[in-house]
Design an enzyme around this catalytic site. Structure first.
Site, PDB file in Angstrom:
ATOM      1  N   TYR A  44      19.683  44.031  36.162  1.00 14.09           N
ATOM      2  CA  TYR A  44      20.477  43.451  37.250  1.00 14.09           C
ATOM      3  C   TYR A  44      21.907  43.204  36.803  1.00 14.09           C
ATOM      4  CZ  TYR A  44      20.360  38.730  35.167  1.00 14.09           C
ATOM      5  OH  TYR A  44      20.533  37.638  34.345  1.00 14.09           O
ATOM      6  N   ARG A  63      28.397  47.956  32.200  1.00  6.84           N
ATOM      7  CA  ARG A  63      27.281  47.222  31.588  1.00  6.84           C
ATOM      8  C   ARG A  63      25.963  47.601  32.271  1.00  6.84           C
ATOM      9  NH1 ARG A  63      27.536  40.795  31.324  1.00  6.84           N
ATOM     10  NH2 ARG A  63      27.150  41.014  33.540  1.00  6.84           N
ATOM     11  N   ARG A 111       0.256  52.585  41.050  1.00  6.45           N
ATOM     12  CA  ARG A 111      -0.768  51.949  40.225  1.00  6.45           C
ATOM     13  C   ARG A 111      -0.129  51.176  39.086  1.00  6.45           C
ATOM     14  NH1 ARG A 111      -2.424  55.834  36.039  1.00  6.45           N
ATOM     15  NH2 ARG A 111      -4.312  54.592  35.851  1.00  6.45           N
ATOM     16  N   HIS A 114       1.159  50.434  32.025  1.00  2.00           N
ATOM     17  CA  HIS A 114       2.305  49.957  31.255  1.00  2.00           C
ATOM     18  C   HIS A 114       3.327  51.058  30.979  1.00  2.00           C
ATOM     19  CE1 HIS A 114      -0.228  46.462  30.644  1.00  2.00           C
ATOM     20  NE2 HIS A 114       0.809  45.831  30.101  1.00  2.00           N
ATOM     21  N   LYS A 159      20.644  43.573  30.323  1.00  2.00           N
ATOM     22  CA  LYS A 159      20.577  42.545  31.368  1.00  2.00           C
ATOM     23  C   LYS A 159      19.311  42.788  32.192  1.00  2.00           C
ATOM     24  CE  LYS A 159      23.807  39.941  34.296  1.00  2.00           C
ATOM     25  NZ  LYS A 159      23.507  38.641  33.728  1.00  2.00           N
ATOM     26  N   GLU A 191      24.045  32.072  22.102  1.00  2.00           N
ATOM     27  CA  GLU A 191      24.636  32.008  23.440  1.00  2.00           C
ATOM     28  C   GLU A 191      23.848  30.980  24.241  1.00  2.00           C
ATOM     29  OE1 GLU A 191      24.265  35.530  25.908  1.00  2.00           O
ATOM     30  OE2 GLU A 191      22.222  35.925  25.232  1.00  2.00           O
ATOM     31  N   LEU A 215      23.908  38.774  25.403  1.00  2.00           N
ATOM     32  CA  LEU A 215      24.406  39.597  26.491  1.00  2.00           C
ATOM     33  C   LEU A 215      25.924  39.730  26.351  1.00  2.00           C
ATOM     34  CD1 LEU A 215      23.364  40.908  29.213  1.00  2.00           C
ATOM     35  CD2 LEU A 215      24.649  39.065  30.286  1.00  2.00           C
TER      36      LEU A 215
HETATM   37  N1  PDD Z   1      24.041  35.401  33.621  1.00  2.33           N
HETATM   38  N2  PDD Z   1      24.353  35.487  28.552  1.00  2.33           N
HETATM   39  C1  PDD Z   1      23.305  35.440  29.380  1.00  2.33           C
HETATM   40  C2  PDD Z   1      21.943  35.321  28.793  1.00  2.33           C
HETATM   41  C3  PDD Z   1      23.501  35.504  30.767  1.00  2.33           C
HETATM   42  O1  PDD Z   1      22.438  35.466  31.592  1.00  2.33           O
HETATM   43  C4  PDD Z   1      24.813  35.580  31.287  1.00  2.33           C
HETATM   44  C5  PDD Z   1      25.105  35.651  32.765  1.00  2.33           C
HETATM   45  C6  PDD Z   1      25.899  35.630  30.384  1.00  2.33           C
HETATM   46  C7  PDD Z   1      27.335  35.761  30.835  1.00  2.33           C
HETATM   47  O2  PDD Z   1      27.616  37.057  31.316  1.00  2.33           O
HETATM   48  P1  PDD Z   1      28.747  37.274  32.434  1.00  2.33           P
HETATM   49  O3  PDD Z   1      29.975  36.635  31.928  1.00  2.33           O
HETATM   50  O4  PDD Z   1      28.878  38.736  32.546  1.00  2.33           O
HETATM   51  O5  PDD Z   1      28.261  36.601  33.698  1.00  2.33           O
HETATM   52  C8  PDD Z   1      25.625  35.588  29.019  1.00  2.33           C
HETATM   53  C9  PDD Z   1      24.203  35.579  35.047  1.00  2.33           C
HETATM   54  C10 PDD Z   1      25.388  34.891  35.640  1.00  2.33           C
HETATM   55  C11 PDD Z   1      22.890  35.257  35.721  1.00  2.33           C
HETATM   56  O6  PDD Z   1      21.869  35.611  35.156  1.00  2.33           O
HETATM   57  O7  PDD Z   1      22.891  34.721  36.833  1.00  2.33           O
END
Ligand code: PDD
Length: 303
Positions: A44, A63, A111, A114, A159, A191, A215
């Site tokens: 996503y 990304r 179906r 995995h 992501k 993070e 991420l």
């Molecule tokens: N999440 N690290 C993680 C684990 C994240 O889920 C996110 C963002 C970020 C920051 O990435 P960005 O600056 O590109 O938003 C870092 C989004 C906002 C979410 O899952 O809703």
């Protein structure tokens, strides 16, 4: 691709995009055999939109490509097709700040198995929602965070929609009165549960380097660019637990939090318990950048 939809009724929520069609959200249906539903097999993006203008679309789509590559899927749409879909979604809320969510799952083979089946059609979904980017109080006062053990897998650079660890971690933070969990892996702060991490130590901004443990945030990259542009000392370097505990400032960044100061960590004040001076400067640079986008002085999407 974009299909023929009907216009959103003035009273109703914005239409969504699903597999080539624009529909009212209630009419968007997918199979229970979809691998996104059964396995969390998908990726996503969350893309901010300020005053009707897409924020760093190119970066988000790059990304997305990287995430798809990481799960062995081709992108079902090209950049122009994505841009057309997203522009059409946001045009439903003219001039508004919005948050776009898009998701691609591997689809259904009919179906549950995995291993990745061949020859199936992906499920492609996108929606927009009005958004408030973070409220003035949060920016002025900062947030509380706690540290937690990073219980996630080893491909955090993808992501992926498989977010159960993040959900549990963020919920634990919430239960303990904090807005974010800072994740610790092997003695290093990595993070947040849904954000990237920065600290300030002796006047220098530090964020962990990109790796498969975190991420690669689009907001993170912009913050680094702004720091360079305005000659704020910064470096990408691992942040040990000790460095985190002794930091003068701690910030988290994300598409929804933008740049937010952490003023309390594990019940102890960070610095003097208020957003620090370097944070103040960065928050201003960030809001100036947004203002450029909002007033059309940066090309939408390509910046
Ligand atoms: N999440 N690290 C993680 C684990 C994240 O889920 C996110 C963002 C970020 C920051 O990435 P960005 O600056 O590109 O938003 C870092 C989004 C906002 C979410 O899952 O809703």
């Amino acid at each position: 691709m974009a299909g023929v939809g009907h216009n959103r009724s003035p009273a109703g929520p914005p239409e969504i995009y699903l597999n080539g069609r624009f529909l009212p959200p209630d009419e968007g249906k997918i199979s229970v055999m979809d691998r996104g539903f059964l396995f969390g097999d998908g990726v996503y993006e969350v893309i901010p939109c300020y005053a009707g203008r897409l924020f760093r679309l190119e970066h988000h789509l790059q990304r997305l490509d990287n995430s798809l590559h990481g799960i062995r899927m081709p992108n079902p749409l090209d950049r122009a097709q994505w841009q057309a879909i997203l522009e059409r979604l946001i045009a439903q809320l003219p001039g508004a700040d919005q948050s776009i969510y898009l998701q691609i799952t591997r689809g259904s083979s009919g179906r549950r198995e995995h291993a990745i089946p061949s020859g199936i059609e992906p499920t492609v979904f996108a929606m927009t929602q009005p958004a408030v980017y973070p409220d003035a109080t949060t920016l002025a006062t900062g947030i509380k965070a706690i540290t937690l053990d990073d219980t996630r897998w080893k491909h955090c650079d993808i992501k992926a929609i498989t977010l159960l660890a993040n959900v549990l971690l963020r919920s634990e933070a919430k239960d303990r009165g904090a807005a974010e969990a800072i994740l610790i892996r092997d003695g290093f702060a990595i993070e947040g549960a849904a954000s990237n991490l920065f600290i300030v130590q002796a006047g220098q901004i530090i964020t962990p380097p990109k790796s498969d443990h975190l991420l690669p945030g689009i907001t993170r990259d912009l913050v680094l660019e702004l720091a360079q542009q305005h000659q704020l000392p910064c470096r990408e370097s691992p942040i040990s637990r000790q460095m985190l505990d002794r930091a003068d400032e701690v910030w988290v960044t994300s598409s929804s939090k933008e740049v937010t100061a952490v003023v309390e960590l594990d019940g102890h004040p960070v610095g003097n318990g208020r957003p620090g001076p370097i944070y103040g400067r960065m928050a201003r640079f960030y809001s100036d950048y947004k203002a450029l986008l909002q007033t059309g002085r940066l090309a939408s999407g390509m910046t």
